[in-house]
Design a protein around this motif. Sequence first.
Motif, mmCIF file in Angstrom:
data_model
loop_
_atom_site.group_PDB
_atom_site.id
_atom_site.type_symbol
_atom_site.label_atom_id
_atom_site.label_comp_id
_atom_site.label_asym_id
_atom_site.label_seq_id
_atom_site.Cartn_x
_atom_site.Cartn_y
_atom_site.Cartn_z
ATOM 1 N N ILE A 1 0.845 -1.186 0.000
ATOM 2 C CA ILE A 1 0.000 0.000 0.000
ATOM 3 C C ILE A 1 0.885 1.242 0.000
ATOM 4 O O ILE A 1 1.943 1.265 0.626
ATOM 5 C CB ILE A 1 -0.897 0.046 1.257
ATOM 6 C CG1 ILE A 1 -1.682 -1.257 1.408
ATOM 7 C CG2 ILE A 1 -1.837 1.248 1.212
ATOM 8 C CD1 ILE A 1 -2.735 -1.485 0.373
ATOM 9 N N LEU B 1 -3.689 1.071 -3.709
ATOM 10 C CA LEU B 1 -3.812 -0.331 -3.349
ATOM 11 C C LEU B 1 -3.376 -1.194 -4.539
ATOM 12 O O LEU B 1 -3.191 -0.683 -5.649
ATOM 13 C CB LEU B 1 -5.257 -0.633 -2.962
ATOM 14 C CG LEU B 1 -5.827 0.220 -1.817
ATOM 15 C CD1 LEU B 1 -7.321 -0.053 -1.656
ATOM 16 C CD2 LEU B 1 -5.105 -0.043 -0.524
ATOM 17 N N ILE C 1 -11.428 -1.026 1.914
ATOM 18 C CA ILE C 1 -10.258 -1.903 1.896
ATOM 19 C C ILE C 1 -10.686 -3.361 1.732
ATOM 20 O O ILE C 1 -10.066 -4.121 0.972
ATOM 21 C CB ILE C 1 -9.431 -1.713 3.180
ATOM 22 C CG1 ILE C 1 -8.824 -0.302 3.198
ATOM 23 C CG2 ILE C 1 -8.323 -2.765 3.269
ATOM 24 C CD1 ILE C 1 -8.137 0.059 4.494
ATOM 25 N N ASP D 1 -9.637 -5.652 -1.437
ATOM 26 C CA ASP D 1 -8.907 -6.901 -1.196
ATOM 27 C C ASP D 1 -9.629 -8.068 -1.849
ATOM 28 O O ASP D 1 -9.007 -8.932 -2.474
ATOM 29 C CB ASP D 1 -8.767 -7.132 0.316
ATOM 30 C CG ASP D 1 -7.964 -8.372 0.644
ATOM 31 O OD1 ASP D 1 -6.738 -8.356 0.464
ATOM 32 O OD2 ASP D 1 -8.569 -9.393 1.064
#
Length: 248
Positions: free
Chosen positions: A67, A86, A167, A171
């Motif tokens: 990150i 990201l 996040i 992910d």
Amino acid sequence: MAPDDVHPVSLRCGDCPIRHRAVCARCESDELEQLEEIKYYRSFEAGQTVVWSGDKMDFVASVVSGIATLTQTMEDGRTQMVGLLLPSDFVGRPGRECAAYNVTATTDLMMCCFRKKPFEDMMGRTPHIAQRLLEMTLDELDAAREWMLLLGRKTAREKIASLLSIIARRDAAVQMRAAHGRMTFDLPLTREAMADYLGLTLETVSRQMSALKRDGVIELEGKRHVTVPDMDRLMEEAGDDSDGGFLV
């Protein structure tokens, strides 16, 4: 660029973990071969500066792992975090010589870099790259608008829940998993970085994280390992619908 910045890994585009989301996502095999000729990997340790605002950039890149943060320094010396990078996010702008923001590795970071001039030339003859970069730019614009809304209207609890949901969803996208039900991920930001990014105090971030844990919205193992028992409930806490849109 210092020689020890260049990562020794030799990863072919077809085997890349971000291949399905990166700027090369739409490329055919012959186009990937052309990218192979102009790419190199570069690694940074947590806390290391990738580029300073105003510095000349001779490369563009995709985040492969880790990150990074985008920050801007104001005239009085204060620094404001304005974005996160990201895995699969694109760094640098074709056609622009200098960096618009400071880019700093928040965690250990690996980037797939392309020499800028050959990449710009390839964009001109490869519609797949130009189209994908346009899509990513529009997604980035949508994300910026979402953050403007978040910072202007949401409560501290909603801000924390929103950041966790963003996040978690990113992910899941990189891992090619559905962003529903029970989800587990490692939080890439410290409490201090979260406070800086969300415009909150460190004490408020810690208090709200503890409250979300107490209420069963999240589970914490240490400070970074987060489990979301029910993603829909986290989205509700964030004031968002199931797709991440803002509820009004």
